[in-house]
Design a protein around this motif. Structure first.
Motif, PDB file in Angstrom:
ATOM      1  N   HIS A 201       0.904  -1.125  -0.179  1.00 56.19           N
ATOM      2  CA  HIS A 201      -0.019  -0.101   0.064  1.00 56.19           C
ATOM      3  C   HIS A 201       0.916   1.200  -0.090  1.00 56.19           C
ATOM      4  O   HIS A 201       1.895   1.152  -0.374  1.00 56.19           O
TER       5      HIS A 201
ATOM      6  N   GLU B 190      -2.504   0.501   7.612  1.00 58.89           N
ATOM      7  CA  GLU B 190      -1.587  -0.743   7.094  1.00 58.89           C
ATOM      8  C   GLU B 190      -0.549  -0.172   6.539  1.00 58.89           C
ATOM      9  O   GLU B 190       0.685  -0.531   6.733  1.00 58.89           O
TER      10      GLU B 190
ATOM     11  N   HIS C  55       2.772  -7.195   4.352  1.00 56.24           N
ATOM     12  CA  HIS C  55       1.291  -6.664   4.731  1.00 56.24           C
ATOM     13  C   HIS C  55       0.776  -6.960   6.033  1.00 56.24           C
ATOM     14  O   HIS C  55       1.489  -7.648   6.790  1.00 56.24           O
ATOM     15  N   PHE C  56      -0.132  -6.385   6.692  1.00 57.92           N
ATOM     16  CA  PHE C  56      -0.983  -6.819   7.566  1.00 57.92           C
ATOM     17  C   PHE C  56      -2.287  -7.119   7.368  1.00 57.92           C
ATOM     18  O   PHE C  56      -2.756  -6.503   6.289  1.00 57.92           O
TER      19      PHE C  56
ATOM     20  N   ALA D  81      -2.875  -7.335  -0.877  1.00 57.08           N
ATOM     21  CA  ALA D  81      -3.424  -8.332   0.174  1.00 57.08           C
ATOM     22  C   ALA D  81      -3.966  -7.091   1.155  1.00 57.08           C
ATOM     23  O   ALA D  81      -3.490  -6.149   1.354  1.00 57.08           O
TER      24      ALA D  81
HETATM   25 ZN   LIG Z   1      -2.058  -5.223   2.670  1.00 56.12          ZN
END
Ligand SMILES: [Zn+2]
Length: 264
Positions: A48, A63, A116-117, A264
């Motif tokens: 992101h 995130e 990612h989270f 994701a």
């Molecule tokens: Zn993500």
């Protein structure tokens, strides 16, 4: 923590019940586990950025900030260990997925690590997942997941195969780590702690270093889910959401509809 890799904490008997694809060249590979950076390039992709906060609408913890911080920490750890590191982004900017992939594919003798989270509307969801797509990426995914889950208090949601864009389009071994749920109060609290993010970075780095020494873990195959979602994503979001509710997705999956061609 579930540690079910070849030759690790397993008796001969328990090996029979663990679905682990052990590499025949395990012994030979293990010798290489103490490698230094040598000529490998690690392309680190902080998920992101910019207008894309990541997560789900209304999510309190952005995130994009967590992914960038872990990515920068990972860069520092790997650089210190002698690896050549490339960041797809190093600030709060939006980078299209195709650009991220193009950066990754411009390197030879390289691997791609995407940070990612996770997020979901489902109360109580927690844990760490590591995704891969190409078979060449499974040892890297296995090693990263092994160390990250081993060093974190979060649940182990397993190694998963899924056709996320950045995993399908990269020509080098590629993994995507979901470092816990920012929608889970406990995991969000961890994620907002610098020492925890540093720990995540160090465990991912250990996985990079050990990617050739642990063989391949068992994994949850979500590629069929991926295909059905790819179809449904062409329809309306409403239909896609309805389909998801009644779909036979693997237990524990927090996969979101239509996410394959985005992040994701
Ligand atoms: Zn993500």
């Amino acid at each position: 923590m579930q540690r079910n890799f070849c030759g690790l904490r397993l008796s001969v008997g328990s090996l029979m019940v663990v679905l682990v694809a052990c590499s025949s060249s395990y012994a030979a590979r293990a010798v290489r586990s103490s490698e230094s950076g040598d000529s490998l390039t690690v392309v680190i992709d902080a998920g992101h950025g910019g207008h894309d906060r990541g997560g789900i609408p209304g999510q309190r913890v952005a995130e994009k900030n967590m992914t960038l911080d872990v990515a920068q920490r990972l860069r520092n750890v790997l650089s210190g260990a002698g690896y050549h590191v490339v960041m797809t982004r190093d600030s709060d900017v939006f980078v299209p997925l195709a650009t991220r992939v193009a950066i990754a594919n411009s390197y030879r003798n390289a691997i791609f690590v995407c940070i990612h989270f996770n997020a979901t509307n489902r109360m109580g969801a927690s844990g760490i997942e590591t995704y891969f797509y190409s078979r060449d990426s499974l040892p890297l995914a296995s090693a990263v997941h092994y160390y990250v889950t081993g060093g974190a208090p979060s649940a182990n949601r397993g190694v998963r195969r899924r056709g996320y864009y950045v995993l399908r389009k990269t020509a080098i071994p590629a993994v995507l780590v979901e470092c816990g749920f920012l929608t889970n109060p406990t995991e969000a609290a961890y994620a907002q702690t610098a020492s925890y993010r540093q720990k995540l970075a160090e465990e991912i780095a250990t996985g990079v270093r050990g990617r050739s020494s642990l063989g391949s873990a068992s994994y949850i195959d979500q590629t069929k889910v991926a295909k059905s979602e790819r179809h449904s994503s062409k329809r309306s979001h409403k239909k896609s959401a309805r389909k998801k509710k009644s779909s036979s997705k693997p237990a524990g999956s927090e996969a979101r509809s239509g996410s394959l061609n985005r992040e994701a």
